[in-house]
Write a protein that holds these residues in place. Sequence first.
Motif, mmCIF file in Angstrom:
data_model
loop_
_atom_site.group_PDB
_atom_site.id
_atom_site.type_symbol
_atom_site.label_atom_id
_atom_site.label_comp_id
_atom_site.label_asym_id
_atom_site.label_seq_id
_atom_site.Cartn_x
_atom_site.Cartn_y
_atom_site.Cartn_z
ATOM 1 N N PHE A 379 0.754 -0.670 0.044
ATOM 2 C CA PHE A 379 -0.056 -0.127 -0.039
ATOM 3 C C PHE A 379 0.915 1.539 -0.003
ATOM 4 N N LYS A 380 1.802 1.644 1.127
ATOM 5 C CA LYS A 380 3.040 2.503 1.237
ATOM 6 C C LYS A 380 3.773 2.764 -0.748
ATOM 7 N N GLU A 381 3.711 1.611 -1.570
ATOM 8 C CA GLU A 381 3.853 1.598 -2.902
ATOM 9 C C GLU A 381 2.974 2.208 -3.675
ATOM 10 N N MET A 382 2.121 2.079 -3.408
ATOM 11 C CA MET A 382 1.051 2.029 -4.951
ATOM 12 C C MET A 382 -0.005 2.468 -4.948
ATOM 13 N N GLY A 383 -0.302 2.833 -2.895
ATOM 14 C CA GLY A 383 -1.686 3.558 -2.547
ATOM 15 C C GLY A 383 -2.521 2.656 -3.252
ATOM 16 N N LEU A 384 -3.854 3.184 -3.617
ATOM 17 C CA LEU A 384 -5.045 3.041 -3.553
ATOM 18 C C LEU A 384 -4.846 2.025 -4.571
ATOM 19 N N LYS A 385 -4.105 2.414 -5.831
ATOM 20 C CA LYS A 385 -4.081 1.532 -7.250
ATOM 21 C C LYS A 385 -4.018 -0.451 -6.427
ATOM 22 N N SER A 386 -3.115 -0.221 -5.325
ATOM 23 C CA SER A 386 -2.282 -2.337 -4.765
ATOM 24 C C SER A 386 -4.171 -2.639 -4.592
ATOM 25 N N ILE A 387 -5.400 -2.060 -3.850
ATOM 26 C CA ILE A 387 -6.550 -2.799 -3.556
ATOM 27 C C ILE A 387 -6.955 -3.450 -4.884
ATOM 28 N N PRO A 388 -6.856 -4.580 -5.490
ATOM 29 C CA PRO A 388 -7.976 -4.744 -6.346
ATOM 30 C C PRO A 388 -9.723 -5.217 -6.982
ATOM 31 N N ASN A 389 -10.046 -5.203 -7.892
ATOM 32 C CA ASN A 389 -11.463 -5.334 -7.404
ATOM 33 C C ASN A 389 -11.550 -6.945 -7.805
ATOM 34 N N TRP A 390 -12.427 -7.274 -6.458
ATOM 35 C CA TRP A 390 -12.515 -8.760 -6.291
ATOM 36 C C TRP A 390 -12.684 -9.372 -7.463
ATOM 37 N N SER A 391 -13.855 -9.481 -8.376
ATOM 38 C CA SER A 391 -13.788 -9.481 -9.802
ATOM 39 C C SER A 391 -12.486 -9.813 -10.222
ATOM 40 N N HIS A 392 -11.012 -10.095 -9.729
ATOM 41 C CA HIS A 392 -9.763 -10.294 -10.851
ATOM 42 C C HIS A 392 -9.252 -11.632 -9.473
ATOM 43 N N PHE A 393 -10.129 -11.489 -9.115
ATOM 44 C CA PHE A 393 -8.996 -12.450 -7.784
ATOM 45 C C PHE A 393 -10.211 -14.150 -8.482
ATOM 46 N N LYS A 394 -8.817 -14.642 -8.179
ATOM 47 C CA LYS A 394 -9.298 -16.363 -8.629
ATOM 48 C C LYS A 394 -8.862 -17.544 -6.998
ATOM 49 N N ILE A 395 -9.929 -18.212 -6.407
ATOM 50 C CA ILE A 395 -9.953 -18.867 -5.718
ATOM 51 C C ILE A 395 -9.029 -20.249 -5.940
ATOM 52 N N ASP A 396 -8.253 -20.398 -5.350
ATOM 53 C CA ASP A 396 -7.465 -21.475 -5.740
ATOM 54 C C ASP A 396 -8.446 -23.158 -5.180
ATOM 55 N N GLU A 397 -8.786 -23.472 -5.948
ATOM 56 C CA GLU A 397 -9.573 -24.663 -4.759
ATOM 57 C C GLU A 397 -9.191 -26.044 -4.407
ATOM 58 N N GLU A 398 -8.059 -26.116 -5.864
ATOM 59 C CA GLU A 398 -7.385 -26.940 -5.088
ATOM 60 C C GLU A 398 -6.313 -27.316 -3.881
ATOM 61 N N ASN A 399 -5.780 -25.917 -3.450
ATOM 62 C CA ASN A 399 -5.271 -26.265 -1.923
ATOM 63 C C ASN A 399 -5.942 -25.697 -1.156
#
Length: 399
Positions: A379-399
């Motif tokens: 966050f210190k390096e990128m600010g608010l841009k470091s907070i991604p949109n949730w739709s970009h996430f992919k949960i790895d179900e195999e783990n």
Amino acid sequence: MNNFFGKQIFERQKAVVIDFGSSFIKCGFAGEGIPQAFLPTNLIDLQTGEELEITSKNNTSQKKIQIWKRTLFKRFYSIFFGILNVNPKNRRVVFCENILLPNFIKEMIIEILFEKFHVVGLLCVPSPVLTLVAFKKHVGLVIDLGHSESTVVPVYQEIPLYSKIEYCSLGFDSVVKNLRSIVLSELEETDKEVYSIAEKLPEKIWNEIAVKTCFVLERNAIILKKENKEKKKKEFIADINYPCLDKEGNDIAITISGKARSNAAEILFNGNTQNDYEGIPYRILECLMGCNSDITVALSQNLILTGGTSMVPGCRLRLENELNWLLENDPHFKKLKGLQGKLIFQKHPFFNNYLSWVGGSVFGYLEIMNEKFVSLQTFKEMGLKSIPNWSHFKIDEEN
């Protein structure tokens, strides 16, 4: 030490889970099955005593924004140090994101948590997604009946389909106002003295009266009530004398009639004559109509009712009645008629008013979610841009 699903949990630094709801803020620790505390969401400016209204940034002056920041800081300070008794510098935070919360307030909260409290990591997740997590579901229709509004959100593979969301400004606040209107109109005709006292009661008292006395009738019972009224038969629902105090501190009783108790919540199903005439059942089917036919059946079999308003006795059963009636009788929903009698409301062991918090508790405890947290350094390096949109996430179900 608390537990989740009967399993004892040992961990030195549990993540803090905060759910910023429209009526209450729920806070507690990851891995636990119930929040540590419920705080009113209404934020009061301690300098002026005024309640802060949630509006868009365009309608908010810089002075108001500074007041918001100061008030939010004090609220989070009381959560960390007064209620949870933890040092936020050693904690990660799961923030259950209210999808109706203005973006500038969300950004304010993120900045406060990182810049003022220096939390180790932060994970922002939409509340509908977390509600599904509490059920171990990947697909579902989350019906959130809140205090001031209701939303119907389809979620597919942990992704909210924002373009298909249905919204209406009907919630428990509408029930309270409707109850007050019915009771005052009855008292005006029967007891002028009590009417003058009841008229000046604060909203908080009317809210308590609604919580303790109101309920929802089944659709068949509503038809029976209409028939009895036509035949001039006596009301079959008992009146309640609600204790209260007059100006002089004397005990009085406000009569809450059976009609008022059962009719107050009807606005949720029938709507109002201004903006949301159709009511919540109509909005649910509109949402299903708008979704791709490939996922409609899966959504209809995973209806999840959440929010404090859904805890009004009889609410779930009445929703079922109304949905099936609309599917059978309203030609507008001809496309969905095959779903009649096949809609499934998922059951669970929790209270509806903190389901999304439970999902946040699960997320904060899962090891596979560690990499999803945004660190303080990032966050210190990128600010608010470091907070991604949730739709970009992919949960790895195999783990």
